[in-house]
Design an enzyme around this catalytic site. Structure first.
Site, mmCIF file in Angstrom:
data_model
loop_
_atom_site.group_PDB
_atom_site.id
_atom_site.type_symbol
_atom_site.label_atom_id
_atom_site.label_comp_id
_atom_site.label_asym_id
_atom_site.label_seq_id
_atom_site.Cartn_x
_atom_site.Cartn_y
_atom_site.Cartn_z
ATOM 1 N N THR A 192 42.936 40.518 44.799
ATOM 2 C CA THR A 192 42.649 39.468 43.792
ATOM 3 C C THR A 192 43.934 38.886 43.217
ATOM 4 O OG1 THR A 192 42.461 41.058 41.959
ATOM 5 C CG2 THR A 192 40.423 40.503 43.168
ATOM 6 N N ILE A 238 41.911 34.935 38.846
ATOM 7 C CA ILE A 238 40.480 34.876 38.523
ATOM 8 C C ILE A 238 39.802 35.961 39.367
ATOM 9 C CG2 ILE A 238 38.484 33.393 38.140
ATOM 10 C CD1 ILE A 238 40.209 30.957 38.432
ATOM 11 N N HIS A 239 40.120 37.209 39.017
ATOM 12 C CA HIS A 239 39.712 38.371 39.821
ATOM 13 C C HIS A 239 38.227 38.317 40.190
ATOM 14 C CE1 HIS A 239 43.481 40.392 38.540
ATOM 15 N NE2 HIS A 239 43.183 39.993 37.327
ATOM 16 N N ASP A 240 37.367 38.068 39.198
ATOM 17 C CA ASP A 240 35.922 38.197 39.422
ATOM 18 C C ASP A 240 35.370 37.068 40.284
ATOM 19 O OD1 ASP A 240 35.533 39.456 36.057
ATOM 20 O OD2 ASP A 240 35.857 40.538 37.939
#
Ligand code: RIB
Ligand code: CA
Length: 314
Positions: A192, A238-240
């Site tokens: 990520t 924006i990991h998610d």
């Protein structure tokens, strides 16, 4: 055939961007959005889930689950990167917080209602999923797949030197989920953090006249300011949203089977994810771990999805 999902999250700006994508994406049906403690406390996480859904007003409203407050802890870096309300200090007053069932019950009921059909996309600490498995152990044979943001294969953390935030916040639950027989895909920081969105993302967000655009034009600029101020980064992770894309477009990612576990005791290593990569490992393979991604295509897919959310929310 649209894919039916439950999104468990701790909104959190990157969680909210992932929700923006998911709630309008025609490829998926979001059956439920369940709040968990993480970037914010239980009450705020439950409020944020309702706030996001009320503001976006997607074509089909998911069931909502409330985070339980007995796990409340607060982490400074989360408040710094997401704001004290978790949504860039949005300051939006929702109507009163609707009484929802606890998240773990919403998850258990939804899975029992559609055994073998649901993917859980876990974007926060794994507290609710572990609780649901604990309350109803048979669920582990009924959940089709879990795709989760978390961990670090190389052992470089974010919330601590060794641990990634979601695993750090509740390592016991992360261990329980890692050790469950459920088909799991882990999307770790190693991947990520490959994708840093540049500031000109703001210029490519949907128009503020749309519901999605109005929301994104608040939270995304806040994130850019926070990342510069607190991490010294000229860009945001924006990991998610990346984890959501791993569920929606797995062809853009490469995975390897791994044997993973979570440290629950270490003074320095609490929440650290460990993978047995020895030639003659003796840990059992228990998940797929995303090890690479097509950075350009994933960024493009996320930006396309946000534009589509804007078009669907005018
Ligand atoms: O470590 C990144 C993860 O922790 C993301 O899900 C972020 O929202 C926080 O929950
Ligand atoms: Ca999250």
């Amino acid at each position: 055939m649209t894919r039916r999902v439950i999104i468990d999250c701790d909104p959190g700006i990157d969680d909210s961007i992932a929700l923006c994508l998911a709630l309008f994406d025609p490829r998926i049906e979001v059956v439920a959005v369940t709040a968990t403690v993480g970037n914010v406390d239980a009450h705020q996480a439950s409020r944020n889930v309702q706030t996001i859904i009320e503001m976006l007003d997607p074509p089909r409203w998911p069931r909502m689950g409330m985070a339980r407050s007995d796990e409340d802890v607060s982490i400074t870096i989360a408040r710094e990167l997401h704001g004290t309300d978790g949504l860039g200090n949005l300051g939006v007053q929702i109507s009163e917080l609707h009484h929802q069932h606890p998240s773990d019950k919403v998850i258990a009921d939804a899975v029992r209602n559609e055994p073998g059909e649901l993917t859980i996309i876990a974007l926060g600490p794994l507290t609710n999923i572990a609780r649901a498995l604990n309350r109803d152990p048979d669920l582990s044979t009924m959940i089709d797949q879990i795709v989760m943001t978390g961990g670090s294969v190389q052992g470089i953390g974010n919330v601590s030197a060794a641990a990634e935030f979601n695993c750090f916040m509740d390592p016991e639950s992360a261990r329980a989920v890692f050790r469950s027989p459920i088909t799991k895909t882990l999307v770790p920081l190693d991947v990520t953090r490959e994708l840093i969105f540049p500031f000109d993302l703001v210029s490519r967000l949907p128009s503020q006249t749309s519901r999605a655009g109005g929301f994104l034009h608040h939270v995304v600029p806040y994130a850019f300011r926070a990342y510069r101020q607190h991490l010294g980064l000229e860009g945001i992770y924006i990991h998610d949203a990346v984890a959501l894309m791993a569920a929606l477009q797995p062809e853009l990612f490469r995975t390897e089977e791994m044997a993973g576990d979570v440290e629950t005791q270490g003074e320095l290593t609490r929440g650290m994810t460990i993978f047995d990569q020895r030639e003659h490992r003796d840990w059992r393979i228990n998940m797929d771990v995303v090890v690479d991604l097509d950075v350009i295509e994933v960024q493009a897919a996320i930006e396309r999805g946000l534009k589509y959310a804007g078009q669907q929310s005018v």
